[in-house]
Design a protein around this motif. Sequence first.
Motif, PDB file in Angstrom:
ATOM      1  N   VAL A 108       4.670  -6.529  -6.434  1.00  0.00           N
ATOM      2  CA  VAL A 108       4.562  -5.187  -6.415  1.00  0.00           C
ATOM      3  C   VAL A 108       3.259  -4.681  -5.688  1.00  0.00           C
ATOM      4  O   VAL A 108       2.525  -5.361  -6.200  1.00  0.00           O
ATOM      5  CB  VAL A 108       4.637  -4.474  -7.912  1.00  0.00           C
ATOM      6  N   SER A 109       3.087  -3.594  -4.810  1.00  0.00           N
ATOM      7  CA  SER A 109       2.111  -3.209  -4.277  1.00  0.00           C
ATOM      8  C   SER A 109       0.940  -2.787  -5.485  1.00  0.00           C
ATOM      9  O   SER A 109       1.345  -2.341  -6.331  1.00  0.00           O
ATOM     10  CB  SER A 109       2.183  -2.128  -3.205  1.00  0.00           C
ATOM     11  N   ASP A 110      -0.416  -3.189  -4.720  1.00  0.00           N
ATOM     12  CA  ASP A 110      -1.397  -2.406  -5.932  1.00  0.00           C
ATOM     13  C   ASP A 110      -1.275  -1.133  -6.146  1.00  0.00           C
ATOM     14  O   ASP A 110      -1.454  -0.630  -7.188  1.00  0.00           O
ATOM     15  CB  ASP A 110      -2.711  -2.889  -5.343  1.00  0.00           C
ATOM     16  N   THR A 111      -1.051  -0.221  -5.159  1.00  0.00           N
ATOM     17  CA  THR A 111      -0.882   1.078  -5.255  1.00  0.00           C
ATOM     18  C   THR A 111       0.344   1.530  -6.316  1.00  0.00           C
ATOM     19  O   THR A 111       0.113   2.537  -7.083  1.00  0.00           O
ATOM     20  CB  THR A 111      -0.586   1.929  -3.892  1.00  0.00           C
ATOM     21  N   VAL A 112       1.320   0.991  -6.191  1.00  0.00           N
ATOM     22  CA  VAL A 112       2.506   1.253  -7.274  1.00  0.00           C
ATOM     23  C   VAL A 112       2.146   0.876  -8.415  1.00  0.00           C
ATOM     24  O   VAL A 112       2.374   1.639  -9.580  1.00  0.00           O
ATOM     25  CB  VAL A 112       3.698   0.420  -6.698  1.00  0.00           C
ATOM     26  N   VAL A 136      -6.819  -1.798  -9.185  1.00  0.00           N
ATOM     27  CA  VAL A 136      -5.922  -2.838  -9.106  1.00  0.00           C
ATOM     28  C   VAL A 136      -6.325  -3.521  -7.944  1.00  0.00           C
ATOM     29  O   VAL A 136      -6.237  -3.350  -6.770  1.00  0.00           O
ATOM     30  CB  VAL A 136      -4.252  -2.422  -9.059  1.00  0.00           C
ATOM     31  N   SER A 137      -6.346  -4.899  -7.925  1.00  0.00           N
ATOM     32  CA  SER A 137      -6.246  -5.882  -6.928  1.00  0.00           C
ATOM     33  C   SER A 137      -5.497  -7.122  -7.098  1.00  0.00           C
ATOM     34  O   SER A 137      -5.797  -7.729  -7.957  1.00  0.00           O
ATOM     35  CB  SER A 137      -8.136  -6.195  -6.818  1.00  0.00           C
ATOM     36  N   ALA A 138      -4.637  -7.315  -6.202  1.00  0.00           N
ATOM     37  CA  ALA A 138      -3.711  -8.492  -6.248  1.00  0.00           C
ATOM     38  C   ALA A 138      -3.030  -8.577  -7.746  1.00  0.00           C
ATOM     39  O   ALA A 138      -2.934  -9.527  -8.174  1.00  0.00           O
ATOM     40  CB  ALA A 138      -4.625  -9.573  -6.179  1.00  0.00           C
ATOM     41  N   GLY A 139      -2.477  -7.495  -8.199  1.00  0.00           N
ATOM     42  CA  GLY A 139      -1.871  -7.300  -9.490  1.00  0.00           C
ATOM     43  C   GLY A 139      -2.670  -7.576 -10.758  1.00  0.00           C
ATOM     44  O   GLY A 139      -2.254  -7.381 -11.766  1.00  0.00           O
ATOM     45  N   VAL A 140      -4.287  -7.540 -10.408  1.00  0.00           N
ATOM     46  CA  VAL A 140      -5.110  -7.444 -11.488  1.00  0.00           C
ATOM     47  C   VAL A 140      -5.603  -6.195 -11.814  1.00  0.00           C
ATOM     48  O   VAL A 140      -6.073  -5.603 -10.701  1.00  0.00           O
ATOM     49  CB  VAL A 140      -6.103  -8.731 -11.427  1.00  0.00           C
TER      50      VAL A 140
END
Length: 185
Positions: A108-112, A136-140
Amino acid sequence: MRHLRELTLIVCLFCVIPAAAAAAQDTQAVSDTALTAKVKSALAADSAVKAKDIEVETRDGIVQLSGFVESDDAISAAVLRARSVNGVDEVRNDLVVRNEDRPAQQPVSDTVIAARVRSSLGNVEMDDESDVNVEVSAGVVQLSGFVTSVEEKARAGDAASAVPGVRDVENNIALTEEQEREPQE
């Protein structure tokens, strides 16, 4: 002449008192740094605890444990081990059990993810003075800002970690100054 001596004494006091206060703060910082090192060492010595997964911070003898661990037993072991270190006045447990039971999903994109986390935080009971930021960066997910209680901080972290697509949560939320000054029970 007498007034000159009194004036000299007053000037000296104004110079010595701030210097003594600064020295006391330096001693506390060194003490907290040493206490953090002792707690990290104690955690590393316990086979029930994966010390590399636990962040340790110390302020005025109060140790904060944060991060993700494999089980409730690991949380208990870490808290008990930290409390056993000489000089620890209190242990704040912000450890979370890692949730590996999520089904595999498309990335899922970080924006979402950020939008979903912000939406989820909107459903969390928080004081009007609380302010939580989401990055959010790379899901973190990184949470920052200020809340009025430890419980609010934990609820925000739990809400963020429950959002689909979140790989990890770094809960860097701080307590407001008023809460930090109140004695902990």
